[in-house]
Design a protein around this motif. Sequence first.
Motif, PDB file in Angstrom:
ATOM      1  N   ARG A  23      -4.804  -0.593 -15.394  1.00 25.75           N
ATOM      2  CA  ARG A  23      -3.548  -1.291 -15.638  1.00 25.75           C
ATOM      3  C   ARG A  23      -2.325  -0.550 -15.093  1.00 25.75           C
ATOM      4  NH1 ARG A  23      -4.250  -4.603 -21.352  1.00 25.75           N
ATOM      5  NH2 ARG A  23      -5.824  -5.987 -20.502  1.00 25.75           N
ATOM      6  N   ASP A  24      -2.515   0.266 -14.092  1.00 18.13           N
ATOM      7  CA  ASP A  24      -1.370   0.969 -13.512  1.00 18.13           C
ATOM      8  C   ASP A  24      -0.360  -0.012 -12.939  1.00 18.13           C
ATOM      9  OD1 ASP A  24      -2.411   3.406 -14.204  1.00 18.13           O
ATOM     10  OD2 ASP A  24      -3.404   3.743 -12.277  1.00 18.13           O
ATOM     11  N   ARG A  25      -0.857  -1.064 -12.276  1.00 22.49           N
ATOM     12  CA  ARG A  25       0.067  -2.053 -11.707  1.00 22.49           C
ATOM     13  C   ARG A  25       0.827  -2.785 -12.804  1.00 22.49           C
ATOM     14  NH1 ARG A  25      -3.616  -4.990  -6.984  1.00 22.49           N
ATOM     15  NH2 ARG A  25      -3.885  -3.137  -5.654  1.00 22.49           N
ATOM     16  N   LEU A  26       0.119  -3.104 -13.877  1.00 27.43           N
ATOM     17  CA  LEU A  26       0.771  -3.789 -14.994  1.00 27.43           C
ATOM     18  C   LEU A  26       1.863  -2.912 -15.593  1.00 27.43           C
ATOM     19  CD1 LEU A  26       0.902  -6.128 -17.051  1.00 27.43           C
ATOM     20  CD2 LEU A  26      -0.840  -4.923 -18.363  1.00 27.43           C
ATOM     21  N   ALA A  28       3.529  -0.550 -14.087  1.00 27.36           N
ATOM     22  CA  ALA A  28       4.638  -0.474 -13.129  1.00 27.36           C
ATOM     23  C   ALA A  28       5.494  -1.733 -13.209  1.00 27.36           C
ATOM     24  CB  ALA A  28       4.100  -0.278 -11.716  1.00 27.36           C
ATOM     25  N   THR A  29       4.842  -2.892 -13.333  1.00 29.16           N
ATOM     26  CA  THR A  29       5.587  -4.147 -13.455  1.00 29.16           C
ATOM     27  C   THR A  29       6.422  -4.166 -14.729  1.00 29.16           C
ATOM     28  OG1 THR A  29       3.870  -5.339 -12.247  1.00 29.16           O
ATOM     29  CG2 THR A  29       5.374  -6.658 -13.592  1.00 29.16           C
ATOM     30  N   GLN A  32       9.449  -1.949 -14.405  1.00 27.93           N
ATOM     31  CA  GLN A  32      10.465  -2.587 -13.560  1.00 27.93           C
ATOM     32  C   GLN A  32      11.184  -3.692 -14.315  1.00 27.93           C
ATOM     33  OE1 GLN A  32      11.453  -1.576 -10.582  1.00 27.93           O
ATOM     34  NE2 GLN A  32      13.027  -3.183 -10.584  1.00 27.93           N
ATOM     35  N   ASP A 171     -12.808  -8.445  -9.180  1.00 30.92           N
ATOM     36  CA  ASP A 171     -12.239  -7.554  -8.165  1.00 30.92           C
ATOM     37  C   ASP A 171     -13.234  -7.428  -7.013  1.00 30.92           C
ATOM     38  OD1 ASP A 171     -14.051  -6.344  -9.812  1.00 30.92           O
ATOM     39  OD2 ASP A 171     -12.843  -4.548 -10.209  1.00 30.92           O
TER      40      ASP A 171
END
Length: 705
Positions: A23-26, A28-29, A32, A171
């Motif tokens: 969940r690194d992208r989550l 980061a989102t 932001q 994925d």
Amino acid sequence: MASPGAWRRDGNLPAELTSFVGRDRLLATLRQRLLEARLVTVTGIGGVGKSRTALRAAHQMLAQYRDGVWYADLSRLQDPIMVPHAINAALGIADQSARPEIETLADWLAERELLLVIDSCEHVVAATAQLVERVLRAAPGVRVLATSRQSLGVQGEQSLPIAPLLVPGDDRGESPYLNESVQLFAERASAVVPGFSVDEENITAVSELCRRLDGIPLAIELAAVRLRALSVEQILALLIDRFSLLAGASRTALPRHQTLRAAIGWSHELCAPAERLLWARLSVFSGDFELEAAREVCAGETLPEDEVMDLISGLIEKSILLSSSERSGVRYRLIDTLRQYGREWLDKLGETDDVRSRHRDYYLGLAERGEGAWSGPRQVYWFGRMRQEHDNIRAALDFCLRDPAEARTGLTLLSSLWFMWVACGFAREGRLYLERALAASPDPSRERCKALWVLAYVRSAQGDTAGALEAAEQCANDAVRVGDRIAWILATKMQGTAAWLKGDLHKATTLLGAAIQFHRSGRELNPGLLPAIVELAVVLTQQGELEEAEDLLRDCRQLCAERGELWLRSYAVWATSAIERMTGRTADAVFSAQEALRMKRHFHDVLGVVVAMETLSQLALDQGDAARAARMLGAGQVNWQMFGLPLFGSPFFGTEHEQCVKECRRLLGEDAYAEAYRQGTRMDFEEAVSYALGESGPDPRDGAA
């Protein structure tokens, strides 16, 4: 969940954050979004990881907020009206003022720059939305991160839905060993079975298991626990059987909320019958609880008391129940989703009212024990204990207030908790409950009489003198009708307190003196004898009868020392400092006022702290340090606003305060005074106490010399 309150920048991560898969992208989102919007709500189904994701992102952003990150958990609330109480308590705001709580909160936040995390809002979404709207209007430096199964519906809100973890096949092109769901299962499994790893022999079964569980973290964690007794293949076979029963073997017909319920239900079925019964009964607890409470509330003919500990151990091993070691001992809690499931089963068993009644009885007994022990050597213990049991006390009160047949018992519980409302920082909450309970029980009774003098006490502490006098007079009238001598004496004392705060010193002397005479047996120190002695001493001081006042306080301090009473003793020491100041013993006065302040630290006694700080600011002025006096005036004023009517609305306190302000302005000049005062207003509660005790100086970032 993490403890309410602020995270220190140098503190350890809450336990929920020490393990976080993918969940690194989550994240980061989410970070932001928090930079772009003042309100972000993380949404998703139960068990998907909303709280953990929000906590992780908030912790990563600690450095972004000058005044830190604060956390409030609403999952334990049952009544939407308590939302402001919960937020104020999480922020460390003493819950005392008679003003609307949202106003108190808005004022406190107005000049701060912080992130407020509000967790689990879905069951109180309207009340939370109203509070958040007010906060965002009043406090431009505040951002809110909420978690809920639905958006709050507040203008400007950004919602961030959290989907379950990716499962193998989602994925495409990625190795199944790198899949989020598989990694989470592997991590949890290795914690359950040391040495476990996902390898060529079990990767197919693990991948299918994660797909069957739809990548829901809580479901995956519950499944991993079964490895203590089953292989991955056996877990998968049993789970497929359960899904077939629920959805007719149709994989596509199984919504994700049913997946979670299936996983929880499957864990439920794999528990022994006695474990399932205990799980259901434990669901009546709000927040965490101790072993003694579990035994008292949950044991019975079908569940022997001596088996409860072993059953609790079994539920911990199955990850149904969480445990934590506190200074007071080990405490336990159910995850919110599992507590809800347990409550449904308790309803099906037809035991809800009976177990909730036993829960209420346990906390009534605890309150009565605390009341009886309050004036003794374990006072600090009972302060901490009742704050620790706050959520369960609320649940017990809600049970009483929802059923007219429980109204009298509710009055008994509420009035037994007078020390919690007045001395433990919950005056406003106590007032709310007391007024509701009294309205539901209009006929005179001993229970009602006690609740009335407690209400008078609470209103006096808030500076609502007229309201206090009204309750005390009603108590006195009802006490005569029902023949309750003790209530009549305490009503007399409360009327004396109201007279003092109004400035009617002659009437206060008569009433407080009478209350002291009635209490001379010494068996009951609080809330009658000791407070009456201290208040009478202050009244005598105001009338210039200093020798008699000091004699009273000396006797009071000695009695407190003999009994181990600390809370009221701190007020007696403070009152002594005022006499020492008036008789020119400045050094002694500073010592006494600071000693009182140190005692008050044990109780987070905002009222006592701000009164002591008023005295110390006047003493600083006497010693020629007008800048120090101005800083303490600023710090005190902020906390008065949080507590209630500044200086109780009392003419005596108000006159002394204005004289100090006027002299500081004269000595410093308007600009220097305003700057020193502003520095004081920037101190939080603990910083203000530390400064008043001479343990620290003003923050150099404020430009102080």
